[in-house]
Design a protein around this motif. Structure first.
Motif, short mmCIF file in Angstrom:
data_model
loop_
_atom_site.label_atom_id
_atom_site.label_comp_id
_atom_site.label_asym_id
_atom_site.label_seq_id
_atom_site.Cartn_x
_atom_site.Cartn_y
_atom_site.Cartn_z
N GLU A 318 -17.27 95.12 -32.47
CA GLU A 318 -17.93 94.31 -33.49
C GLU A 318 -19.32 93.88 -33.07
N ARG A 319 -19.55 93.67 -31.78
CA ARG A 319 -20.86 93.25 -31.30
C ARG A 319 -21.93 94.31 -31.58
N PHE A 320 -21.54 95.58 -31.46
CA PHE A 320 -22.48 96.66 -31.75
C PHE A 320 -22.92 96.63 -33.21
N TRP A 321 -21.96 96.48 -34.11
CA TRP A 321 -22.30 96.51 -35.54
C TRP A 321 -23.08 95.28 -35.97
N LEU A 322 -22.80 94.13 -35.34
CA LEU A 322 -23.60 92.94 -35.64
C LEU A 322 -25.05 93.15 -35.19
N ALA A 323 -25.22 93.74 -33.99
CA ALA A 323 -26.57 94.02 -33.50
C ALA A 323 -27.25 95.09 -34.34
N PHE A 324 -26.48 96.09 -34.78
CA PHE A 324 -27.02 97.17 -35.61
C PHE A 324 -27.57 96.63 -36.92
N TRP A 325 -26.76 95.85 -37.63
CA TRP A 325 -27.20 95.32 -38.93
C TRP A 325 -28.31 94.29 -38.76
N SER A 326 -28.29 93.54 -37.67
CA SER A 326 -29.40 92.62 -37.40
C SER A 326 -30.70 93.38 -37.21
N SER A 327 -30.64 94.51 -36.49
CA SER A 327 -31.83 95.33 -36.27
C SER A 327 -32.36 95.90 -37.58
N ILE A 328 -31.44 96.40 -38.42
CA ILE A 328 -31.84 96.97 -39.72
C ILE A 328 -32.50 95.91 -40.59
N LYS A 329 -31.90 94.72 -40.63
CA LYS A 329 -32.45 93.65 -41.46
C LYS A 329 -33.81 93.17 -40.93
N VAL A 330 -33.92 92.99 -39.61
CA VAL A 330 -35.18 92.55 -39.02
C VAL A 330 -36.27 93.60 -39.26
N ALA A 331 -35.96 94.87 -38.97
CA ALA A 331 -36.96 95.93 -39.12
C ALA A 331 -37.35 96.13 -40.58
N GLY A 332 -36.36 96.11 -41.48
CA GLY A 332 -36.64 96.30 -42.90
C GLY A 332 -37.52 95.20 -43.47
N LEU A 333 -37.17 93.95 -43.17
CA LEU A 333 -37.95 92.82 -43.69
C LEU A 333 -39.33 92.75 -43.03
N ALA A 334 -39.37 92.94 -41.71
CA ALA A 334 -40.65 92.84 -40.99
C ALA A 334 -41.63 93.92 -41.45
N SER A 335 -41.16 95.15 -41.60
CA SER A 335 -42.05 96.23 -42.03
C SER A 335 -42.48 96.05 -43.47
N SER A 336 -41.60 95.51 -44.33
CA SER A 336 -41.97 95.24 -45.72
C SER A 336 -43.05 94.16 -45.80
N ILE A 337 -42.86 93.08 -45.03
CA ILE A 337 -43.86 92.00 -45.00
C ILE A 337 -45.18 92.52 -44.45
N ALA A 338 -45.12 93.32 -43.37
CA ALA A 338 -46.34 93.87 -42.78
C ALA A 338 -47.07 94.76 -43.77
N LEU A 339 -46.33 95.60 -44.50
CA LEU A 339 -46.95 96.51 -45.47
C LEU A 339 -47.60 95.74 -46.60
N LEU A 340 -46.89 94.77 -47.18
CA LEU A 340 -47.43 93.99 -48.29
C LEU A 340 -48.64 93.15 -47.84
N SER A 341 -48.54 92.57 -46.65
CA SER A 341 -49.66 91.77 -46.13
C SER A 341 -50.87 92.65 -45.86
N GLY A 342 -50.63 93.83 -45.29
CA GLY A 342 -51.73 94.75 -45.02
C GLY A 342 -52.42 95.21 -46.29
N ILE A 343 -51.64 95.52 -47.32
CA ILE A 343 -52.21 95.94 -48.61
C ILE A 343 -53.04 94.81 -49.20
N ALA A 344 -52.52 93.57 -49.14
CA ALA A 344 -53.24 92.42 -49.69
C ALA A 344 -54.58 92.22 -48.97
N ILE A 345 -54.55 92.31 -47.64
CA ILE A 345 -55.79 92.14 -46.86
C ILE A 345 -56.79 93.24 -47.19
#
Length: 533
Positions: A318-345
């Motif tokens: 279970e620890r692997f899957w918790l870390a896996f989904w945490s990574s997906i959520k962090v990477a997905g949200l962080a890259s989306s925010i970075a992309l939108l912020s970069g476009i705005a700038i």
């Protein structure tokens, strides 16, 4: 003169506020601002010297070896060259711990080379831990990327100059001295400065391979002071010290770097008009084979080692899957925010440029790339100290890790989209104005169709950076919240090598698969569009 969009200025203000508050909290915990205290302490003086020493050696090895590699690649056209160059371009954003695990699988105390030496009743003549391992890891990540950048400089030489060299009967050395070296010399300060900064602020590689107090950098010392000793004042002081050093180096690099001159003439393709003897063939083969031997075996060992009996055990944990989904959520949200912020700038900065306000445009984009001067661990340290004063810092760990990773991906988004967005505006601004097309309609009809490929590429780079980052999560991670890189580091620290191998394969597939998927989807779309006429 058209009105400048304010969205980029708003995003820049938010980023500046975010960074200022983080740095402000550091100042609160080091009120004297006497950063010279760091230099007066023998241990931290050693840490500072080692940070510069390993960065200098790493840069010397990476860029020094990249020169003949780039030169050999510029003269050769062979099967698999495009694939090799793509691999070279991705090593910089490959999850660091994946590369570290691959290097351990070959050069570690129980790695492939150690096994070979054991057959002859011998031991490895070196240890991968300490300075040796740090240098090896930095060369592994930076040599291919430096070679790629230097190759781009050589590719700007017009074909006419190559033909002229052949016509004049220049040998290899004469051509290198009078034609190729001037191009490389102009690019060297930029490449060397970039590699030096990356090695100076390296965290995960030093953390995994450092090997004790003798091989500790400033960034790792900040982490140790706060995470293990809970010495907030020292952590804050070291954070300010690191920021001052990075700011000075960034300014020096900018002063030394010179833009490549624009040249006329067709670009050189395969140079069949140049006579190359067997000695040159052997020389080039050696230098093309060297980075292949450096990069490919560790990645191959990651895949090979990951297919072991612990595969289903890890997948059932279970620890692997918790870390896996945490990574997906962090990477997905962080890259989306970075992309939108970069476009705005860039929406704001490109309009400023077209309104002949170059300096204001540079300032707006500079705020977006401030993380290059203020490393992620310094920002994370400041936020940790700030949040600790008002609430439980670990309760907001997910939000902080996402925001820090978004900030780390933002410079790459801006670098990727800056020129394409400016060119689209130059090409279509008057057509859109005459048709009254603006807002969402303009984005859907014009911007998205012209920019979806570079936008996808920018998203993929940000995703890869976030999926493999260890600096932010190392400070805020806990038993309840950890990503795959932190989980992998914990497995390596407890010597669970087979389980760590499985996690390494998953990280490798996630990062490389992201790029492959983006390329496949957009290549398929372009073929469909071409077929439909």
């Amino acid at each position: 003169m058209r009105r400048t969009p304010k969205i980029g200025i708003l995003v820049a203000i938010i980023i500046a506020t975010f960074v200022v508050f983080s740095l402000g909290s550091l100042l609160v915990y080091s009120p004297s601002l006497n950063v010279l205290q760091v230099w007066q302490d023998p241990y931290y003086r050693h840490v500072t010297k080692f940070s510069f020493y390993q960065s200098f050696l790493s840069t010397l090895l990476s860029v020094g070896l990249a020169l003949p590699v780039a030169h050999a690649l510029s003269r050769r056209d062979f099967f698999g060259k495009s694939l090799l160059l793509k691999l070279f371009a991705t090593t910089l954003v490959l999850p660091v711990l994946v590369g570290v695990f691959g290097l351990l699988a070959i050069y570690g105390n129980s790695g492939l080379l150690a096994t070979v030496f054991a057959w002859f009743d011998s031991r490895l003549p070196f240890s991968i831990y300490g300075l040796n391992g740090i240098l090896l890891a930095h060369v592994f990540f930076n040599l291919p990327y430096a070679a790629r950048l230097l190759l781009q400089a050589l590719d700007t030489i017009p074909a006419e100059q190559h033909k002229l060299c052949a016509h004049l009967g220049m040998n290899t050395w004469q051509k290198f001295k009078w034609v190729e070296w001037p191009r490389l010399r102009q690019q060297l300060p930029h490449v060397s400065g970039l590699v030096f900064m990356l090695c100076f602020t390296s965290f995960a590689a030093v953390m995994a391979l450092g090997g004790g107090p003798k091989s500790t950098t400033i960034e790792l010392a900040i982490y140790q002071a706060i995470k293990f000793e809970f010495d907030l004042q020292t952590g804050a002081l070291l954070g300010i010290w690191q920021m001052c050093l990075c700011g000075f180096m960034a300014f020096s690099i900018q002063r030394l770097s010179q833009p490549l001159p624009v040249t006329t003439g067709s670009q050189a393709g395969k140079m069949t008009y140049e006579k190359i003897g067997w000695g040159d063939n052997a020389w080039d083969a050696i230098w093309i084979g060297l980075p292949c031997l450096l990069v490919l075996p560790p990645l191959f060992m990651v895949v090979l080692s990951g297919l072991n009996k612990q595969l289903f055990v890890v997948f059932g944990d279970e620890r692997f899957w918790l870390a896996f989904w945490s990574s997906i959520k962090v990477a997905g949200l962080a890259s989306s925010i970075a992309l939108l912020s970069g476009i705005a700038i860039l929406l704001t900065s490109r309009r400023l440029r077209l309104n002949a306000q170059e300096k204001r445009a540079d300032y707006v984009e500079l705020i977006g790339t401030i993380i290059l001067v203020t490393p992620g661990l310094v920002i994370s340290t400041g936020l940790f100290l700030l949040l600790r004063a008002v609430t439980d810092a670990y309760s907001l760990a997910f939000v902080v890790v996402v925001l820090v990773n978004a900030l780390m991906g933002l410079p790459y988004v801006i670098k990727t989209l800056s020129q394409p967005m400016l060119h689209v505006e130059q090409q279509y601004q008057y057509v859109c104005a005459s048709l009254g097309m603006q807002g969402w309609q303009r984005f859907k009809v014009v911007e998205w169709r012209a920019l979806k490929r570079p936008m996808a590429h920018a998203f993929a780079i940000s995703f890869m950076l976030a999926i493999g980052d260890l600096s932010a999560i190392a400070l805020f991670g806990s038993q309840d919240f950890r990503t795959l890189p932190l989980y992998l580091f914990q497995l390596l620290g407890s010597y669970q090598m087979e389980a760590a191998a499985v996690v390494s394969v998953v990280l490798l597939i996630l990062s490389v698969g992201c790029f492959t998927l983006v390329e496949f989807v957009f290549k398929a779309n372009s073929k469909v569009k071409y077929a439909n006429g």
